[in-house]
Design a protein around this motif. Structure first.
Motif, PDB file in Angstrom:
ATOM      1  N   MET A 138       3.646 -12.957 -11.098  1.00  0.00           N
ATOM      2  CA  MET A 138       2.591 -12.966 -12.080  1.00  0.00           C
ATOM      3  C   MET A 138       2.564 -14.330 -12.749  1.00  0.00           C
ATOM      4  SD  MET A 138       1.216 -10.041 -11.963  1.00  0.00           S
ATOM      5  CE  MET A 138       0.885  -8.659 -12.953  1.00  0.00           C
ATOM      6  N   GLU A 139       1.361 -14.707 -13.152  1.00  0.00           N
ATOM      7  CA  GLU A 139       1.173 -15.999 -13.785  1.00  0.00           C
ATOM      8  C   GLU A 139       0.209 -15.830 -14.964  1.00  0.00           C
ATOM      9  OE1 GLU A 139      -1.233 -19.671 -12.131  1.00  0.00           O
ATOM     10  OE2 GLU A 139       0.679 -19.412 -11.079  1.00  0.00           O
ATOM     11  N   VAL A 140       0.540 -16.452 -16.075  1.00  0.00           N
ATOM     12  CA  VAL A 140      -0.331 -16.403 -17.244  1.00  0.00           C
ATOM     13  C   VAL A 140      -1.576 -17.239 -16.956  1.00  0.00           C
ATOM     14  CG1 VAL A 140      -0.550 -17.033 -19.677  1.00  0.00           C
ATOM     15  CG2 VAL A 140       1.590 -16.040 -18.834  1.00  0.00           C
ATOM     16  N   ALA A 188      -4.539 -13.005 -20.460  1.00  0.00           N
ATOM     17  CA  ALA A 188      -4.903 -12.752 -19.065  1.00  0.00           C
ATOM     18  C   ALA A 188      -3.761 -13.182 -18.152  1.00  0.00           C
ATOM     19  CB  ALA A 188      -6.174 -13.506 -18.684  1.00  0.00           C
ATOM     20  N   ILE A 189      -3.595 -12.414 -17.074  1.00  0.00           N
ATOM     21  CA  ILE A 189      -2.596 -12.745 -16.057  1.00  0.00           C
ATOM     22  C   ILE A 189      -3.223 -12.597 -14.675  1.00  0.00           C
ATOM     23  CG2 ILE A 189      -0.564 -12.157 -17.442  1.00  0.00           C
ATOM     24  CD1 ILE A 189      -0.498  -9.446 -16.025  1.00  0.00           C
ATOM     25  N   VAL A 190      -2.650 -13.292 -13.721  1.00  0.00           N
ATOM     26  CA  VAL A 190      -3.056 -13.158 -12.322  1.00  0.00           C
ATOM     27  C   VAL A 190      -1.787 -12.979 -11.491  1.00  0.00           C
ATOM     28  CG1 VAL A 190      -5.167 -14.507 -12.550  1.00  0.00           C
ATOM     29  CG2 VAL A 190      -3.059 -15.663 -11.943  1.00  0.00           C
ATOM     30  N   HIS A 191      -1.945 -12.323 -10.377  1.00  0.00           N
ATOM     31  CA  HIS A 191      -0.812 -12.147  -9.461  1.00  0.00           C
ATOM     32  C   HIS A 191      -0.963 -13.186  -8.360  1.00  0.00           C
ATOM     33  CE1 HIS A 191       2.250 -10.411  -6.983  1.00  0.00           C
ATOM     34  NE2 HIS A 191       2.465  -9.459  -7.874  1.00  0.00           N
ATOM     35  N   THR A 192       0.058 -13.961  -8.137  1.00  0.00           N
ATOM     36  CA  THR A 192      -0.022 -15.067  -7.182  1.00  0.00           C
ATOM     37  C   THR A 192       0.168 -14.633  -5.732  1.00  0.00           C
ATOM     38  OG1 THR A 192       2.320 -15.562  -7.576  1.00  0.00           O
ATOM     39  CG2 THR A 192       0.699 -16.775  -8.881  1.00  0.00           C
ATOM     40  N   LYS A 193       0.655 -13.411  -5.503  1.00  0.00           N
ATOM     41  CA  LYS A 193       0.898 -12.968  -4.132  1.00  0.00           C
ATOM     42  C   LYS A 193      -0.153 -12.000  -3.603  1.00  0.00           C
ATOM     43  CE  LYS A 193       5.827 -13.765  -4.306  1.00  0.00           C
ATOM     44  NZ  LYS A 193       7.157 -13.218  -4.147  1.00  0.00           N
ATOM     45  N   TYR A 194      -1.067 -11.578  -4.455  1.00  0.00           N
ATOM     46  CA  TYR A 194      -2.146 -10.692  -4.025  1.00  0.00           C
ATOM     47  C   TYR A 194      -3.444 -11.485  -4.006  1.00  0.00           C
ATOM     48  CZ  TYR A 194       0.881  -6.648  -4.416  1.00  0.00           C
ATOM     49  OH  TYR A 194       1.881  -5.736  -4.235  1.00  0.00           O
ATOM     50  N   PRO A 195      -4.349 -11.161  -3.120  1.00  0.00           N
ATOM     51  CA  PRO A 195      -5.575 -11.949  -2.982  1.00  0.00           C
ATOM     52  C   PRO A 195      -6.445 -11.978  -4.236  1.00  0.00           C
ATOM     53  CG  PRO A 195      -5.349 -10.402  -1.164  1.00  0.00           C
ATOM     54  CD  PRO A 195      -4.258 -10.103  -2.140  1.00  0.00           C
ATOM     55  N   PHE A 196      -6.593 -10.856  -4.931  1.00  0.00           N
ATOM     56  CA  PHE A 196      -7.413 -10.833  -6.144  1.00  0.00           C
ATOM     57  C   PHE A 196      -6.886  -9.754  -7.073  1.00  0.00           C
ATOM     58  CE2 PHE A 196     -10.789 -10.334  -9.091  1.00  0.00           C
ATOM     59  CZ  PHE A 196     -11.430 -11.554  -9.126  1.00  0.00           C
ATOM     60  N   LEU A 197      -5.957 -10.133  -7.930  1.00  0.00           N
ATOM     61  CA  LEU A 197      -5.439  -9.221  -8.934  1.00  0.00           C
ATOM     62  C   LEU A 197      -5.451  -9.977 -10.250  1.00  0.00           C
ATOM     63  CD1 LEU A 197      -2.712  -6.663  -8.595  1.00  0.00           C
ATOM     64  CD2 LEU A 197      -2.771  -8.071 -10.645  1.00  0.00           C
TER      65      LEU A 197
END
Length: 67
Positions: free
Chosen positions: A1-3, A14-23
């Protein structure tokens, strides 16, 4: 996860997951704000563009498999 976003008070928004295509996870309601704040619409457009790209990739794979 990345802020991906931090509020002025230091709260992670907000956060994004770096290993999933769009999370993407956000701590607000862009679906309630996009009409008055066009910046919120970008989140939806990114998602729609991602889905269209994935759909085209799947269609291409199916076409290749049928040939």
């Amino acid at each position: 996860m990345e802020v991906a976003a931090i509020a002025e008070d230091g709260i992670i928004e907000a956060i994004v997951h770096t290993k999933y295509p769009f999370l993407v996870a956000v701590q607000w309601h862009p679906e309630m704000m996009f009409q008055s704040d066009q910046e919120q619409l970008k989140l939806f457009q990114l998602f729609v563009d991602f889905i269209k790209k994935k759909q085209a990739e799947v269609q291409q794979m199916c076409t290749q498999a049928n040939n």
